[in-house]
Scaffold this motif. Sequence first.
Motif, PDB file in Angstrom:
ATOM      1  N   MET A  74       0.838  -1.186   0.000  1.00 43.03           N
ATOM      2  CA  MET A  74       0.000   0.000   0.000  1.00 43.03           C
ATOM      3  C   MET A  74       0.880   1.245   0.000  1.00 43.03           C
ATOM      4  N   ARG A  75       0.471   2.235  -0.756  1.00 40.47           N
ATOM      5  CA  ARG A  75       1.226   3.484  -0.834  1.00 40.47           C
ATOM      6  C   ARG A  75       0.593   4.512   0.092  1.00 40.47           C
ATOM      7  N   ILE A  76       1.369   5.025   1.031  1.00 43.79           N
ATOM      8  CA  ILE A  76       0.837   5.908   2.057  1.00 43.79           C
ATOM      9  C   ILE A  76       0.182   7.150   1.460  1.00 43.79           C
ATOM     10  N   LEU A  77       0.664   7.613   0.309  1.00 41.83           N
ATOM     11  CA  LEU A  77       0.106   8.816  -0.291  1.00 41.83           C
ATOM     12  C   LEU A  77      -1.282   8.602  -0.878  1.00 41.83           C
ATOM     13  N   GLU A  78      -1.655   7.355  -1.069  1.00 42.34           N
ATOM     14  CA  GLU A  78      -2.878   7.062  -1.818  1.00 42.34           C
ATOM     15  C   GLU A  78      -4.002   6.490  -0.967  1.00 42.34           C
ATOM     16  N   ILE A  79      -3.799   6.394   0.363  1.00 40.56           N
ATOM     17  CA  ILE A  79      -4.834   5.810   1.212  1.00 40.56           C
ATOM     18  C   ILE A  79      -5.280   6.825   2.263  1.00 40.56           C
ATOM     19  N   THR A  80      -6.429   6.531   2.880  1.00 38.45           N
ATOM     20  CA  THR A  80      -6.913   7.362   3.979  1.00 38.45           C
ATOM     21  C   THR A  80      -6.411   6.805   5.299  1.00 38.45           C
ATOM     22  N   ARG A  81      -6.584   7.573   6.367  1.00 40.65           N
ATOM     23  CA  ARG A  81      -6.116   7.101   7.668  1.00 40.65           C
ATOM     24  C   ARG A  81      -6.822   5.824   8.101  1.00 40.65           C
ATOM     25  N   GLY A  82      -8.101   5.683   7.693  1.00 38.16           N
ATOM     26  CA  GLY A  82      -8.846   4.483   8.060  1.00 38.16           C
ATOM     27  C   GLY A  82      -8.424   3.251   7.309  1.00 38.16           C
ATOM     28  N   GLU A  83      -7.632   3.418   6.264  1.00 37.69           N
ATOM     29  CA  GLU A  83      -7.170   2.283   5.467  1.00 37.69           C
ATOM     30  C   GLU A  83      -5.767   1.825   5.836  1.00 37.69           C
ATOM     31  N   VAL A  84      -5.157   2.496   6.790  1.00 35.89           N
ATOM     32  CA  VAL A  84      -3.837   2.059   7.247  1.00 35.89           C
ATOM     33  C   VAL A  84      -3.992   0.715   7.952  1.00 35.89           C
ATOM     34  N   PRO A  85      -3.279  -0.312   7.528  1.00 33.73           N
ATOM     35  CA  PRO A  85      -3.447  -1.633   8.138  1.00 33.73           C
ATOM     36  C   PRO A  85      -2.913  -1.673   9.570  1.00 33.73           C
ATOM     37  N   LYS A  86      -3.368  -2.621  10.338  1.00 30.90           N
ATOM     38  CA  LYS A  86      -2.896  -2.796  11.702  1.00 30.90           C
ATOM     39  C   LYS A  86      -1.471  -3.344  11.680  1.00 30.90           C
ATOM     40  N   ASP A  87      -0.633  -2.803  12.535  1.00 30.42           N
ATOM     41  CA  ASP A  87       0.756  -3.249  12.668  1.00 30.42           C
ATOM     42  C   ASP A  87       1.482  -3.315  11.322  1.00 30.42           C
ATOM     43  N   PRO A  88       1.460  -2.248  10.559  1.00 30.59           N
ATOM     44  CA  PRO A  88       2.109  -2.309   9.251  1.00 30.59           C
ATOM     45  C   PRO A  88       3.633  -2.255   9.375  1.00 30.59           C
ATOM     46  N   LEU A  89       4.301  -2.671   8.320  1.00 34.55           N
ATOM     47  CA  LEU A  89       5.726  -2.445   8.177  1.00 34.55           C
ATOM     48  C   LEU A  89       5.905  -1.288   7.208  1.00 34.55           C
ATOM     49  N   ILE A  90       6.608  -0.268   7.632  1.00 39.43           N
ATOM     50  CA  ILE A  90       6.840   0.902   6.791  1.00 39.43           C
ATOM     51  C   ILE A  90       8.133   0.709   6.005  1.00 39.43           C
ATOM     52  N   ILE A  91       8.068   0.949   4.709  1.00 40.45           N
ATOM     53  CA  ILE A  91       9.236   0.860   3.843  1.00 40.45           C
ATOM     54  C   ILE A  91       9.499   2.242   3.255  1.00 40.45           C
ATOM     55  N   VAL A  92      10.733   2.719   3.438  1.00 41.10           N
ATOM     56  CA  VAL A  92      11.100   4.059   2.972  1.00 41.10           C
ATOM     57  C   VAL A  92      12.346   3.966   2.094  1.00 41.10           C
ATOM     58  N   PRO A  93      12.230   4.195   0.793  1.00 40.78           N
ATOM     59  CA  PRO A  93      13.431   4.248  -0.040  1.00 40.78           C
ATOM     60  C   PRO A  93      14.174   5.559   0.176  1.00 40.78           C
TER      61      PRO A  93
END
Length: 242
Positions: free
Chosen positions: A1-20
Amino acid sequence: MRILEITRGEVPKDPLIIVPIGSIEQHGPHLPLGTDSIIANYVATEAERKMQDRALLYPLIAVGSSMEHVGFTGTTWVRFESLVHYLLDFVESVSAWGPIGVVFVNGHGGNVDALNIVVKEWNYSRVRPRVYHYYVYNKRVVDYITKYFPSFGHADSVETSLIAAINRDLIRWDRIIDAEVNGNINLVRTIDVSDTGVVGLLRRDLIRPEVGVEILRFMVNDLLKQIRDIYGITINIEGNNA
């Protein structure tokens, strides 16, 4: 999932964040200034795609610590301490809502020291999120690269092959030169050892996009394996290093 394209309610539980994270710096007369950023972003994006909805992909941090390339037009940098503070602030900001980890996918050697400080500074004082620095040219990857190339440098045949595998139109093919330059740009500026900006071996006959594809696949699978082992996330890894 791309953080720029989702709403706060669509953030999954316990996600892993990947930052290039990469750089904007000279890469000889033939490669784009964003070479390191392009490679890091490719590896991070492919890893996120394979993890489906478990990972959150952040936008590329394109400007890194590139002071070793001072003197060449286009090179853009921030100080090491500025990068450290910025990345620590980033991790602290996302820690408020519960990711299990933050993985920085780094395509630039000049960022390594800063990122290693960030990892230790955060992980030694916090339990979560666990921060991990994945350098795309770690020893496992370099060992794989040297199965195909005699050496690995800067703006050389290896990096040219990787960019050719991602998008060959980004290469100025008519500006490729044959060069073999020795120099330790961890100790001195690139411009002090190479007036072309190339360090290592660059030869047109050594540029192999098909091998670049294999190296990129190895990087992605290697990253996924580290994520699996560090964070305990089930990932189906295919390829030569699963």
